[in-house]
Motif scaffolding. Structure first.
Motif, mmCIF file in Angstrom:
data_model
loop_
_atom_site.group_PDB
_atom_site.id
_atom_site.type_symbol
_atom_site.label_atom_id
_atom_site.label_comp_id
_atom_site.label_asym_id
_atom_site.label_seq_id
_atom_site.Cartn_x
_atom_site.Cartn_y
_atom_site.Cartn_z
ATOM 1 N N ASP A 1 0.833 -1.203 0.000
ATOM 2 C CA ASP A 1 0.000 0.000 0.000
ATOM 3 C C ASP A 1 0.870 1.255 0.000
ATOM 4 N N SER A 2 1.962 1.211 0.752
ATOM 5 C CA SER A 2 2.853 2.364 0.828
ATOM 6 C C SER A 2 3.499 2.650 -0.520
ATOM 7 N N LEU A 3 3.915 1.594 -1.205
ATOM 8 C CA LEU A 3 4.535 1.768 -2.519
ATOM 9 C C LEU A 3 3.517 2.211 -3.564
ATOM 10 N N ALA A 4 2.300 1.662 -3.462
ATOM 11 C CA ALA A 4 1.267 1.963 -4.459
ATOM 12 C C ALA A 4 0.761 3.398 -4.346
ATOM 13 N N ALA A 5 0.834 3.986 -3.145
ATOM 14 C CA ALA A 5 0.289 5.327 -2.936
ATOM 15 C C ALA A 5 0.996 6.346 -3.845
ATOM 16 N N ASP A 6 2.339 6.349 -3.860
ATOM 17 C CA ASP A 6 3.129 7.184 -4.774
ATOM 18 C C ASP A 6 2.616 8.626 -4.815
ATOM 19 N N GLY A 7 2.514 9.236 -3.641
ATOM 20 C CA GLY A 7 2.088 10.624 -3.553
ATOM 21 C C GLY A 7 0.611 10.810 -3.307
ATOM 22 N N LEU A 8 -0.174 9.746 -3.427
ATOM 23 C CA LEU A 8 -1.605 9.845 -3.150
ATOM 24 C C LEU A 8 -1.856 9.740 -1.648
ATOM 25 N N ALA A 9 -3.057 10.053 -1.229
ATOM 26 C CA ALA A 9 -3.416 9.909 0.175
ATOM 27 C C ALA A 9 -3.315 8.440 0.576
ATOM 28 N N PRO A 10 -2.753 8.141 1.750
ATOM 29 C CA PRO A 10 -2.609 6.736 2.146
ATOM 30 C C PRO A 10 -3.963 6.068 2.344
ATOM 31 N N ARG A 11 -3.998 4.774 2.083
ATOM 32 C CA ARG A 11 -5.219 4.012 2.286
ATOM 33 C C ARG A 11 -5.602 4.040 3.770
ATOM 34 N N ARG A 12 -6.872 4.204 4.056
ATOM 35 C CA ARG A 12 -7.356 4.262 5.440
ATOM 36 C C ARG A 12 -8.189 3.016 5.742
ATOM 37 N N TYR A 13 -8.066 2.527 6.980
ATOM 38 C CA TYR A 13 -8.838 1.369 7.434
ATOM 39 C C TYR A 13 -9.657 1.776 8.653
ATOM 40 N N VAL A 14 -10.808 1.136 8.809
ATOM 41 C CA VAL A 14 -11.692 1.496 9.918
ATOM 42 C C VAL A 14 -11.316 0.692 11.168
ATOM 43 N N ASN A 15 -11.681 1.227 12.319
ATOM 44 C CA ASN A 15 -11.549 0.515 13.585
ATOM 45 C C ASN A 15 -12.925 0.074 14.059
ATOM 46 N N VAL A 16 -12.975 -1.026 14.813
ATOM 47 C CA VAL A 16 -14.208 -1.500 15.431
ATOM 48 C C VAL A 16 -14.014 -1.500 16.945
ATOM 49 N N LYS A 17 -15.066 -1.818 17.684
ATOM 50 C CA LYS A 17 -14.999 -1.726 19.141
ATOM 51 C C LYS A 17 -13.887 -2.595 19.736
ATOM 52 N N ALA A 18 -13.670 -3.752 19.131
ATOM 53 C CA ALA A 18 -12.648 -4.657 19.671
ATOM 54 C C ALA A 18 -11.235 -4.110 19.530
ATOM 55 N N ASP A 19 -11.076 -3.014 18.760
ATOM 56 C CA ASP A 19 -9.748 -2.431 18.550
ATOM 57 C C ASP A 19 -9.364 -1.419 19.629
#
Length: 342
Positions: free
Chosen positions: A304-322
């Motif tokens: 994901d870090s390599l693919a971003a190439d200047g774009l906004a980084p991919r975001r992931y959601v959190n759930v209650k167990a996190d």
């Protein structure tokens, strides 16, 4: 995020360090460990001050390390005391010596600010020695960042999917966390399971009757960036029947790799002499699956870090167990920021 340095990490187990030279990569730095003649452990940078050659490729002369390249010799404090090609060593020639403490089965090392070790002792681990506790363990390298491991073990809701054989019969999901306690530098959670018959692995290690119903209490604690503790107690009508503690010492090798020291501790009246071997087999199998998943997550993070190439980084959601994992990450980020003077 990289990792905080002002923290104690496990460098080795006590039985690994003897009169030979042991090399370890710790927080991106190579360190050599050995045991002095008086039994204490010394730890130095694993690089000669003269040229970049590992001291661990040399040999011991008494309590001193002799470099295998040009013969430069260092005492346990890191001071160069001999250069064969001249009468005296260069002024100030030395390598860094690290504070070390042997505590229980572990050799702890302080890679942080010189002098800071005196203000913060290594974490106490009384369940690893004495008071009826017995322990066994293993170690491994996992190609994943140490915080991915902390977060993984602070959210055991993955057990139902990844390790269904570990779940007591009749439970289709783990109940929500009943309590998450947060201090300035630690996070812990508590979960209690409803009464249920024993899973096959629980019968194997506990010596308890399979027909009865038992409660369970589970806790997990982010003790420090270098240590995670989990407890699992099987509870009968008269109280605890079997107490287990799973200790993970996480020592970053690099941002994408971690050395894991796993210790399984137990005490219970009905356990057999073979319980240590049985527990280690059970939890080693779990660790094999956990490691494979975490290494996959790390590969995805890197991709994901390599693919971003200047774009906004991919975001992931959190759930209650996190909840516990998110707070642990905030603590570590705060420690890193403080060390960088932010």
């Amino acid at each position: 995020m990289t990792y905080p340095r002002d923290c104690w990490y496990v460098a080795a187990t006590t039985d690994e360090v003897g009169r030979g030279l042991v090399s370890r990569r710790i927080l991106g730095t190579s360190v050599v460990l050995y045991r002095r003649a008086d039994g204490s452990v010394a730890a130095l940078d694993d690089r000669c001050a003269h040229r970049p050659y590992p001291l661990s490729a040399g040999h011991l002369d008494g309590d001193r390390i002799v470099c295998g390249y040009h013969g430069c010799t260092y005492d346990p404090d890191g001071r160069c005391v001999r250069v064969p090609s001249q009468d005296t060593p260069p002024l100030g020639a030395r390598v860094r010596a690290y504070p070390v403490v042997e505590h229980g089965p572990f050799v702890w090392i302080w890679p942080g600010t010189p002098g800071g070790a005196r203000l913060r002792p290594p974490p106490a681990t009384p369940w690893l020695a004495g008071d009826g506790w017995r322990s066994t363990g293993e170690q491994r390298e996992v190609a994943a960042n140490f915080m991915l491991l902390h977060e993984h073990y602070l959210d055991l809701t993955n057990v139902v999917t990844m390790h269904p054989e570990m779940v007591p019969p009749g439970l289709e999901a783990l109940p929500p966390l009943e309590e998450v306690e947060i201090s300035e530098l630690s996070v812990s959670y508590l979960r209690e399971l409803p009464g249920a018959p024993l899973a096959p692995w629980e019968m194997l290690v506990s010596g308890l009757a399979s027909s009865a119903s038992f409660g369970r209490k589970e806790t997990g604690t982010f003790v420090t960036p270098g240590l995670h503790k989990q407890t699992y107690t099987i509870i009968g009508p008269d109280g605890p029947e079997l107490e287990l503690v799973r200790t993970h010492a996480f020592t970053p090798i690099s941002p994408g790799a971690t050395r894991v020291y796993l210790r399984i501790s137990w005490r219970g009246a009905a356990t057999s002499d073979a319980v240590g071997e049985q527990l280690l087999a059970v939890f080693t199998q779990m660790a094999d699956r956990d490691s494979a998943v975490l290494e996959t997550v790390q590969r995805c993070v890197d991709e994901d870090s390599l693919a971003a190439d200047g774009l906004a980084p991919r975001r992931y959601v959190n759930v209650k167990a996190d909840r516990a994992g998110v707070r642990a990450r905030r603590i570590v980020q705060s420690m890193v920021d403080d060390e960088r003077g932010r």
